[in-house]
Design a protein around this motif. Structure first.
Motif, PDB file in Angstrom:
ATOM      1  N   GLU A  21       1.068  -1.136  -0.061  1.00 18.95           N
ATOM      2  CA  GLU A  21       0.356  -0.340  -0.192  1.00 18.95           C
ATOM      3  C   GLU A  21       1.377   1.695  -0.178  1.00 18.95           C
ATOM      4  N   LEU A  24       2.120   1.526  -3.654  1.00 24.44           N
ATOM      5  CA  LEU A  24       1.259   2.256  -4.611  1.00 24.44           C
ATOM      6  C   LEU A  24       1.192   3.480  -4.151  1.00 24.44           C
ATOM      7  N   GLN A  25       1.031   4.579  -2.857  1.00 21.49           N
ATOM      8  CA  GLN A  25       0.217   5.216  -3.082  1.00 21.49           C
ATOM      9  C   GLN A  25       1.531   6.284  -3.762  1.00 21.49           C
ATOM     10  N   LYS A  26       2.377   5.943  -3.629  1.00 25.14           N
ATOM     11  CA  LYS A  26       3.388   7.052  -4.212  1.00 25.14           C
ATOM     12  C   LYS A  26       3.551   7.336  -5.875  1.00 25.14           C
ATOM     13  N   GLY A  27       2.455   6.599  -6.170  1.00 23.55           N
ATOM     14  CA  GLY A  27       2.396   6.645  -7.795  1.00 23.55           C
ATOM     15  C   GLY A  27       3.044   6.385  -8.890  1.00 23.55           C
ATOM     16  N   PHE A  28       4.646   6.157  -8.606  1.00 24.28           N
ATOM     17  CA  PHE A  28       5.744   6.226  -9.418  1.00 24.28           C
ATOM     18  C   PHE A  28       5.338   5.146 -10.156  1.00 24.28           C
ATOM     19  N   THR A  30       2.639   3.843 -11.361  1.00 17.48           N
ATOM     20  CA  THR A  30       1.907   3.579 -12.756  1.00 17.48           C
ATOM     21  C   THR A  30       2.121   3.948 -14.086  1.00 17.48           C
ATOM     22  N   ARG A  31       3.624   4.766 -13.418  1.00 16.41           N
ATOM     23  CA  ARG A  31       4.175   4.945 -14.907  1.00 16.41           C
ATOM     24  C   ARG A  31       5.039   3.208 -15.285  1.00 16.41           C
ATOM     25  N   HIS A  95      11.677   8.491  -4.622  1.00 20.09           N
ATOM     26  CA  HIS A  95       9.908   8.183  -3.816  1.00 20.09           C
ATOM     27  C   HIS A  95      10.262   8.267  -2.532  1.00 20.09           C
TER      28      HIS A  95
END
Length: 450
Positions: A21, A24-28, A30-31, A95
C-alpha cells in the motif's frame, strides 16, 4: 506466487500488504506499468482463498507466455535487464522507496522488452540505509557482463552452473592486469573481492569495520550516486570478440538463391497465416529473420532459440529495432536448461516451461543429427513433441552446408536420408504439405500432429 484456476496470483502477509500500500500510494509505479516495464498487479477478492492461505491480500499478475532465465539471455538482454533494474531503483528512491534485493531473476522479457516482476522487492526507504542488494547486483548483472566485455567469455554456462551469479573474487582472478587500473573495476570488483577474502580470514575485524561503516549511514544522494555510476558504466559495455561465430552471418551467406528464399518465406508465411498461432517457437532462429516474418504474418509472440551467441545477439537487436514481440534465447538443444535450484523446482527446465501453438525448425535438424550425433528419428520426435503443428526443414546430405560439417570428420550417418526423415515424421504426425525449396534439395514439411 502460485497458479490458481489458470490465474497467476500472489499472496501478501500483513507486513507485505502494508509495504504494498505504501508503494502504490507513491504513484510512480503507474508509469512503469503503463510502459510495460513493471508487471501489472491488481488486488482481488477471494475470501475463501485468503482464509485458507492466512494472508492479508491477494493480487493478480499478468501471465507471461514463456519464462526465461538470465543464463538463457544474450549479452544485450542481460544489459537491458541491468539498466531497467537500476532505472527502477533510482526512480523508486526519489519517492522514498527502496529495493530489498537486486536479483536478475526478478526480470522477465515480454518480447524484447525487460519486465520487472517482483512487486515485493519494493519497500519503504529507511533513512541512511545502504544498498542491501549491491553485492547481488554485481554478481548477477555486473560481473557476468564484465566477463564478456573484458574477456570475451559468454556468461551463459557459468551462470547456469552457478545460479547466484559470478562472485567478485572469481572474476577478479581472471581479469587482465590492465583492467585493474580502472577505478570502476577496483571499486566494484577488486575491492569487494578483497573484502570477501578478508571476511574469511578475519571475520571479527570485518564485522567491526562493517559496524563502524553502517553506523555512519549513507545519504540518499550517495545511494543514488552508486547506482548512477554503475548505470553509466554498464550502458557503455559492449561484448568482446563478437566476430567469432560459426553461423552469425548465415542469414547473409546462406546457400539459397533469391527465388528459393522467397519460396521459403511464402511457405512459412502461409503456414503462420492459416494456423493463427499465438505462441510460436522458432528453433534455430539464427538472426531472427523468420521470427520476424512469423510476427508480421500474424503470430502474437515468437520465442526464438539459438546456439550461436553472435546470431542470438543479432536476433535480439532485430527484435528491439523493430519493436517486435520476439524473445530470442540461448539454447543448446542437445543439452537444454534443466530444472534446478531448490528441490529442482526453483528454475524449471526447458521441457517444463510453456506450450507452443506451433514451431519453426528451419535449417535446424541437421545440426543435431549430424553435428551432435543424435539419431534423426529422435530429432524428429523431439521437435514434433514441442507443438501440435509446425514447419521442419530437411537438409540433404549432399547440401553444401552438410558437406562443410562433414569435411573434417568421418561420415557415419548412413541412416541420414529424406526417406528416414519422412518416415520418422509420419510416425508422429500427418504431413500436411511438403515442398522442395532449393536446387540442392532442401525440403519444407508442414506437419499436423495426429
Amino acid at each position: 506466487m502460485f497458479e490458481y484456476d489458470g490465474r497467476i496470483l500472489r499472496s501478501l502477509s500483513h507486513r507485505a500488504s502494508d509495504d504494498f500500500e505504501f508503494v502504490l500510494q507513491k504513484g510512480f509505479l503507474t508509469r512503469w506499468v503503463a510502459n510495460g516495464s513493471f508487471v501489472s498487479a491488481t488486488e482481488i477478492e477471494l475470501p475463501e482463498l485468503s482464509e485458507h492461505l492466512g494472508c492479508e491480500t491477494i493480487v493478480e499478475h499478468q501471465r507471461l507466455p514463456f519464462i526465461s532465465y538470465p543464463y538463457e539471455w544474450s549479452f544485450g538482454m542481460l544489459k537491458a535487464a541491468a539498466l531497467l533494474h537500476l532505472d527502477l531503483q533510482m526512480d523508486a528512491l526519489e519517492h522514498d522507496v527502496a529495493f530489498s534485493d537486486a536479483s536478475a531473476y526478478n526480470i522477465q522479457f515480454d518480447g524484447s522488452a525487460p519486465l520487472f516482476i517482483d512487486l515485493l522487492s519494493l519497500r519503504p526507504y529507511r533513512n541512511g540505509e545502504y544498498w542491501l542488494g549491491y553485492g547481488q547486483f554485481c554478481e548477477q548483472f555486473l560481473n557476468p557482463l564484465l566477463l564478456r566485455a573484458y574477456l570475451g567469455v559468454p556468461h551463459n554456462a557459468w551462470f547456469r552452473g552457478s545460479l547466484e551469479g559470478i562472485p567478485a573474487g572469481e572474476l577478479g582472478r581472471m581479469l587482465p592486469a590492465r583492467s585493474r587500473l580502472s577505478w570502476r573495476v577496483l571499486v566494484h570488483v577488486i575491492g569487494p573481492a578483497r573484502m570477501q577474502a578478508a571476511a574469511l580470514s578475519n571475520q571479527g575485524a570485518v564485522a567491526k569495520a562493517e559496524k563502524r561503516m553502517t553506523s555512519r549511514g549513507l545519504s540518499k544522494l550517495g545511494y543514488l550516486g552508486i547506482m548512477e555510476q554503475l548505470r553509466n558504466w554498464i550502458a557503455k559495455l559492449t561484448p568482446r570478440d563478437v566476430g567469432q561465430s560459426t553461423w552469425g552471418d548465415y542469414s547473409e551467406t546462406h546457400t539459397y538463391g533469391t527465388e528459393e528464399m522467397e519460396a521459403k518465406k511464402r511457405f512459412v508465411a502461409e503456414f503462420i497465416e492459416r494456423i493463427g498461432a499465438k505462441l510460436v517457437g522458432d528453433f534455430g532462429c539464427n538472426t531472427g529473420a523468420f521470427s520476424e516474418l512469423a510476427c508480421r504474418a500474424g503470430a502474437e509472440r515468437v520465442i526464438g532459440f539459438e546456439y550461436d551467441r553472435v546470431a542470438l545477439e543479432k536476433a535480439y537487436q532485430r527484435a528491439v529495432a523493430g519493436n517486435l514481440k520476439i524473445t530470442p534465447l540461448y539454447l543448446d538443444a542437445a543439452n537444454p536448461s534443466p530444472s534446478q535450484g531448490w528441490r529442482q523446482s526453483e528454475r524449471l527446465g526447458f521441457e517444463q516451461r510453456g506450450t507452443f501453438d506451433a514451431i519453426l525448425a528451419l535449417a535446424f535438424e541437421h545440426h543435431l543429427a549430424i553435428g551432435r550425433n543424435i539419431p534423426l528419428p529422435d530429432v524428429v520426435a523431439w521437435l514434433v513433441c514441442q507443438a501440435p503443428r509446425g514447419v521442419i526443414e530437411f537438409v540433404q546430405k549432399d547440401d553444401t552446408t552438410v558437406k562443410q560439417m562433414l569435411a573434417l570428420r568421418e561420415d557415419i550417418f548412413d541412416a541420414y536420408s529424406q526417406d528416414v526423415f519422412e518416415q520418422a515424421l509420419a510416425n508422429h504426425a500427418r504431413i500436411e504439405k511438403a515442398q522442395k525449396i532449393s536446387r540442392e534439395g532442401r525440403m519444407l514439411y508442414w506437419y499436423e500432429r495426429e
